[in-house]
Design a protein around this motif. Structure first.
Motif, PDB file in Angstrom:
ATOM      1  N   LEU A 183      27.626  79.681  32.117  1.00 42.96           N
ATOM      2  CA  LEU A 183      26.937  79.613  30.823  1.00 42.96           C
ATOM      3  C   LEU A 183      27.231  78.307  30.085  1.00 42.96           C
ATOM      4  N   TYR A 184      28.142  77.516  30.628  1.00 37.88           N
ATOM      5  CA  TYR A 184      28.546  76.242  30.034  1.00 37.88           C
ATOM      6  C   TYR A 184      28.134  75.091  30.940  1.00 37.88           C
ATOM      7  N   ALA A 185      27.699  73.987  30.343  1.00 33.81           N
ATOM      8  CA  ALA A 185      27.376  72.779  31.099  1.00 33.81           C
ATOM      9  C   ALA A 185      28.650  72.234  31.741  1.00 33.81           C
ATOM     10  N   ALA A 186      28.494  71.476  32.813  1.00 36.54           N
ATOM     11  CA  ALA A 186      29.652  70.901  33.505  1.00 36.54           C
ATOM     12  C   ALA A 186      30.469  69.996  32.589  1.00 36.54           C
ATOM     13  N   ASP A 187      29.826  69.418  31.580  1.00 41.99           N
ATOM     14  CA  ASP A 187      30.528  68.521  30.657  1.00 41.99           C
ATOM     15  C   ASP A 187      30.799  69.167  29.295  1.00 41.99           C
ATOM     16  N   ALA A 188      30.752  70.485  29.243  1.00 43.53           N
ATOM     17  CA  ALA A 188      30.948  71.198  27.974  1.00 43.53           C
ATOM     18  C   ALA A 188      32.392  71.081  27.481  1.00 43.53           C
ATOM     19  N   VAL A 189      32.553  71.336  26.182  1.00 40.00           N
ATOM     20  CA  VAL A 189      33.870  71.343  25.544  1.00 40.00           C
ATOM     21  C   VAL A 189      33.995  72.633  24.749  1.00 40.00           C
ATOM     22  N   VAL A 190      35.131  73.325  24.943  1.00 45.21           N
ATOM     23  CA  VAL A 190      35.413  74.573  24.238  1.00 45.21           C
ATOM     24  C   VAL A 190      36.687  74.378  23.426  1.00 45.21           C
ATOM     25  N   SER A 191      36.624  74.680  22.142  1.00 46.73           N
ATOM     26  CA  SER A 191      37.803  74.573  21.286  1.00 46.73           C
ATOM     27  C   SER A 191      38.805  75.667  21.608  1.00 46.73           C
ATOM     28  N   LEU A 192      40.076  75.288  21.622  1.00 47.98           N
ATOM     29  CA  LEU A 192      41.182  76.207  21.839  1.00 47.98           C
ATOM     30  C   LEU A 192      42.073  76.183  20.595  1.00 47.98           C
ATOM     31  N   PRO A 193      43.065  77.055  20.508  1.00 49.32           N
ATOM     32  CA  PRO A 193      43.963  77.041  19.352  1.00 49.32           C
ATOM     33  C   PRO A 193      44.736  75.718  19.231  1.00 49.32           C
ATOM     34  N   ARG A 194      45.228  75.487  18.030  1.00 47.22           N
ATOM     35  CA  ARG A 194      46.101  74.345  17.721  1.00 47.22           C
ATOM     36  C   ARG A 194      45.478  72.993  18.029  1.00 47.22           C
ATOM     37  N   GLY A 195      44.157  72.888  17.867  1.00 49.96           N
ATOM     38  CA  GLY A 195      43.476  71.613  18.053  1.00 49.96           C
ATOM     39  C   GLY A 195      43.278  71.202  19.501  1.00 49.96           C
ATOM     40  N   ARG A 196      43.596  72.059  20.440  1.00 48.11           N
ATOM     41  CA  ARG A 196      43.421  71.744  21.858  1.00 48.11           C
ATOM     42  C   ARG A 196      41.966  72.006  22.246  1.00 48.11           C
ATOM     43  N   GLU A 197      41.550  71.430  23.372  1.00 50.79           N
ATOM     44  CA  GLU A 197      40.196  71.644  23.873  1.00 50.79           C
ATOM     45  C   GLU A 197      40.203  71.793  25.378  1.00 50.79           C
ATOM     46  N   ALA A 198      39.285  72.594  25.872  1.00 52.12           N
ATOM     47  CA  ALA A 198      39.034  72.709  27.304  1.00 52.12           C
ATOM     48  C   ALA A 198      37.761  71.912  27.558  1.00 52.12           C
ATOM     49  N   ALA A 199      37.872  70.811  28.279  1.00 49.98           N
ATOM     50  CA  ALA A 199      36.727  69.940  28.544  1.00 49.98           C
ATOM     51  C   ALA A 199      36.396  69.965  30.024  1.00 49.98           C
ATOM     52  N   GLY A 200      35.180  70.333  30.346  1.00 50.36           N
ATOM     53  CA  GLY A 200      34.739  70.386  31.727  1.00 50.36           C
ATOM     54  C   GLY A 200      34.930  71.760  32.343  1.00 50.36           C
ATOM     55  N   SER A 201      34.207  71.984  33.426  1.00 46.21           N
ATOM     56  CA  SER A 201      34.168  73.306  34.060  1.00 46.21           C
ATOM     57  C   SER A 201      35.527  73.827  34.490  1.00 46.21           C
ATOM     58  N   SER A 202      36.368  72.977  35.038  1.00 49.64           N
ATOM     59  CA  SER A 202      37.674  73.428  35.523  1.00 49.64           C
ATOM     60  C   SER A 202      38.551  73.928  34.374  1.00 49.64           C
ATOM     61  N   ALA A 203      38.612  73.158  33.300  1.00 51.37           N
ATOM     62  CA  ALA A 203      39.426  73.557  32.144  1.00 51.37           C
ATOM     63  C   ALA A 203      38.840  74.791  31.463  1.00 51.37           C
ATOM     64  N   ILE A 204      37.517  74.874  31.382  1.00 49.38           N
ATOM     65  CA  ILE A 204      36.863  76.043  30.786  1.00 49.38           C
ATOM     66  C   ILE A 204      37.143  77.279  31.635  1.00 49.38           C
ATOM     67  N   ARG A 205      37.086  77.127  32.949  1.00 54.77           N
ATOM     68  CA  ARG A 205      37.406  78.238  33.856  1.00 54.77           C
ATOM     69  C   ARG A 205      38.837  78.730  33.613  1.00 54.77           C
ATOM     70  N   SER A 206      39.783  77.824  33.522  1.00 58.80           N
ATOM     71  CA  SER A 206      41.184  78.211  33.302  1.00 58.80           C
ATOM     72  C   SER A 206      41.356  78.948  31.982  1.00 58.80           C
ATOM     73  N   ALA A 207      40.722  78.435  30.933  1.00 59.42           N
ATOM     74  CA  ALA A 207      40.855  79.063  29.609  1.00 59.42           C
ATOM     75  C   ALA A 207      40.260  80.464  29.607  1.00 59.42           C
TER      76      ALA A 207
END
Length: 142
Positions: free
Chosen positions: A37-61
Motif C-alpha cells: 500500500l506504500y510506494a517504494a520511496d514512501a516515508v512513514v513517521s515513527l515515534p520520537r522524530g524517527r522515520e521509516a523510509a523505503g519499503s525495507s524500513a516500512i516493512r520492519s516497522a
C-alpha cells in the motif's frame, strides 16, 4: 475491455480505498499487502522524530507493530473509521477518522497503472513505540 486488478495488487483503485485495504491486510496479518500500500520511496513517521523510509524500513516497522498487536483501529466497513480523500491530479491527501476522533493523515500518489499508493504517512505509527528499531549497539529482544 475492462480489467480488474487482482485483489493482492499493490495499492488501491481509489485513494480513499487505501484505508479499507489496510484494514483487510492487518486483519489477515498480511505484511506484504501492507507494504504494497506504500510506494517504494514512501516515508512513514515513527515515534520520537524517527522515520521509516523505503519499503525495507516500512516493512520492519509494520512487522514490529503487527507482532505487538498495536495497529488498531484501522478502517473497514464496520470499524467506525471514516476515510476521505482530496484529490489533485495524481496526488491525494487521505484522512481517516476513528470513532474516538483520532485523525490520521497521509499523502497518496497515483501510479502509472492507475492504482493509488501512500507516499507519506505522518501519523499511523507516530505513537507506536513497538515499531522503533533497537538502539544501535543493543540487541533487539522479542
Amino acid at each position: 475491455m475492462t480489467t480488474t486488478a487482482h485483489p493482492s495488487a499493490p495499492g488501491a483503485s481509489a485513494p480513499e480505498a487505501l484505508e479499507a485495504r489496510l484494514a483487510a491486510c492487518v486483519a489477515a496479518g498480511d505484511l506484504d499487502g501492507i507494504v504494497g500500500l506504500y510506494a517504494a520511496d514512501a516515508v512513514v513517521s515513527l515515534p520520537r522524530g524517527r522515520e521509516a523510509a523505503g519499503s525495507s524500513a516500512i516493512r520492519s516497522a509494520f512487522a514490529a507493530a503487527l507482532a505487538a498487536g498495536v495497529l488498531g483501529p484501522v478502517g473497514g466497513p464496520r470499524s467506525g473509521v471514516v476515510a476521505r480523500a482530496v484529490v489533485a491530479g495524481g496526488l491525494a491527501m487521505t484522512t481517516s477518522t476513528t470513532a474516538d476522533g483520532t485523525v490520521r493523515t497521509q499523502v497518496a500518489r497515483r501510479t502509472v497503472d492507475g492504482r493509488w499508493v501512500w507516499v507519506r504517512d505522518g501519523s499511523r505509527l507516530r505513537e507506536v513505540d513497538a515499531c522503533l528499531p533497537a538502539p544501535s549497539g543493543h540487541l533487539a529482544v522479542a
